[in-house]
Design a protein around this motif. Structure first.
Motif, PDB file in Angstrom:
ATOM      1  N   ASN A  97       0.834  -1.202   0.000  1.00  0.00           N
ATOM      2  CA  ASN A  97       0.000   0.000   0.000  1.00  0.00           C
ATOM      3  C   ASN A  97       0.870   1.254   0.000  1.00  0.00           C
ATOM      4  OD1 ASN A  97      -2.244  -1.651   0.142  1.00  0.00           O
ATOM      5  ND2 ASN A  97      -2.408  -1.506   2.352  1.00  0.00           N
ATOM      6  N   HIS A 100       2.353   1.630  -3.475  1.00  0.00           N
ATOM      7  CA  HIS A 100       1.299   2.107  -4.365  1.00  0.00           C
ATOM      8  C   HIS A 100       1.155   3.625  -4.247  1.00  0.00           C
ATOM      9  CE1 HIS A 100      -3.199   1.587  -5.673  1.00  0.00           C
ATOM     10  NE2 HIS A 100      -2.462   2.109  -6.626  1.00  0.00           N
ATOM     11  N   ALA A 101       1.176   4.113  -3.025  1.00  0.00           N
ATOM     12  CA  ALA A 101       0.992   5.542  -2.784  1.00  0.00           C
ATOM     13  C   ALA A 101       2.220   6.359  -3.176  1.00  0.00           C
ATOM     14  CB  ALA A 101       0.672   5.775  -1.309  1.00  0.00           C
ATOM     15  N   TRP A 114      -3.442  11.438  -3.835  1.00  0.00           N
ATOM     16  CA  TRP A 114      -3.377  11.362  -2.377  1.00  0.00           C
ATOM     17  C   TRP A 114      -4.752  11.480  -1.732  1.00  0.00           C
ATOM     18  CZ3 TRP A 114       0.002   9.309   0.680  1.00  0.00           C
ATOM     19  CH2 TRP A 114       1.277   9.079   0.175  1.00  0.00           C
ATOM     20  N   TYR A 116      -6.996   9.547  -2.357  1.00  0.00           N
ATOM     21  CA  TYR A 116      -7.277   8.130  -2.103  1.00  0.00           C
ATOM     22  C   TYR A 116      -6.236   7.537  -1.160  1.00  0.00           C
ATOM     23  CZ  TYR A 116      -7.225   3.092  -2.791  1.00  0.00           C
ATOM     24  OH  TYR A 116      -7.195   1.738  -2.561  1.00  0.00           O
ATOM     25  N   HIS A 117      -4.945   7.745  -1.488  1.00  0.00           N
ATOM     26  CA  HIS A 117      -3.877   7.073  -0.754  1.00  0.00           C
ATOM     27  C   HIS A 117      -3.747   7.530   0.690  1.00  0.00           C
ATOM     28  CE1 HIS A 117      -2.485   4.797  -4.143  1.00  0.00           C
ATOM     29  NE2 HIS A 117      -2.344   5.889  -4.870  1.00  0.00           N
ATOM     30  N   ARG A 120      -6.442   5.917   2.695  1.00  0.00           N
ATOM     31  CA  ARG A 120      -6.234   4.460   2.631  1.00  0.00           C
ATOM     32  C   ARG A 120      -5.116   4.029   3.570  1.00  0.00           C
ATOM     33  NH1 ARG A 120      -5.776  -0.037   3.232  1.00  0.00           N
ATOM     34  NH2 ARG A 120      -5.663  -1.760   1.776  1.00  0.00           N
ATOM     35  N   LEU A 121      -4.012   4.754   3.563  1.00  0.00           N
ATOM     36  CA  LEU A 121      -2.902   4.425   4.457  1.00  0.00           C
ATOM     37  C   LEU A 121      -3.284   4.656   5.918  1.00  0.00           C
ATOM     38  CD1 LEU A 121       0.091   5.885   2.424  1.00  0.00           C
ATOM     39  CD2 LEU A 121      -0.484   3.463   2.752  1.00  0.00           C
TER      40      LEU A 121
END
Length: 146
Positions: A97, A100-101, A114, A116-117, A120-121
């Motif tokens: 993850n 991915h970011a 970012w 999303y990321h 998500r993180l």
């Protein structure tokens, strides 16, 4: 039975309902993602950290683990073990993850920003808690009082 006892029993049933809803949401999510790992493993290759050996095989194994964890979480007998293992799994996939970011890897033809990321993180520890709570490993934040 006292009124306080009734409240405690009502609260216990309410927590059980919450736990049940969260458990089934997690079952569906892990089944969906596990099947995606098996159907389109190449989609996940770009987010695999370079230090992971045999990345294509790891993706297939992780898909099988997600499906097995989802099925086990749906049972009474294996629920506790599934909660522990899915929580550990969520910790183990965190490096993917992050990659991915940080690398801005495009998945499915598009890049996720970012918006999303970042969430998500930040949400990953919640997923760890979620698996533990759904598996009846922990009671937090609804501790039973004596």
């Amino acid at each position: 039975m006292s009124v306080a006892g009734s409240d405690r029993d009502g609260n216990h049933r309410s927590v059980d309902r919450i736990r049940s809803v969260l458990r089934w949401m997690l079952v569906v999510a892990y089944l969906f993602v596990g099947i995606a790992h098996l159907r389109t493993p190449g989609t996940f290759l770009p987010i695999m950290p370079g230090w992971v050996p045999y990345p294509a095989q790891v993706i297939l194994v992780t898909g099988l683990c997600e499906i097995a964890g989802a099925v086990a979480l749906a049972t009474r007998r294996w629920r506790y073990a599934a909660g522990v293992m899915l929580a550990a799994y969520a910790v183990c996939v965190y490096p993917a993850n992050i990659k991915h970011a940080v690398d801005g890897v495009a998945i499915g033809g598009g890049r996720l920003g970012w918006w999303y990321h970042g969430p998500r993180l930040a949400f990953q520890p919640v997923i760890v808690w979620w698996a533990l709570f759904a598996g009846r490993v922990i009671e937090w934040p609804w501790r039973r009082r004596p």
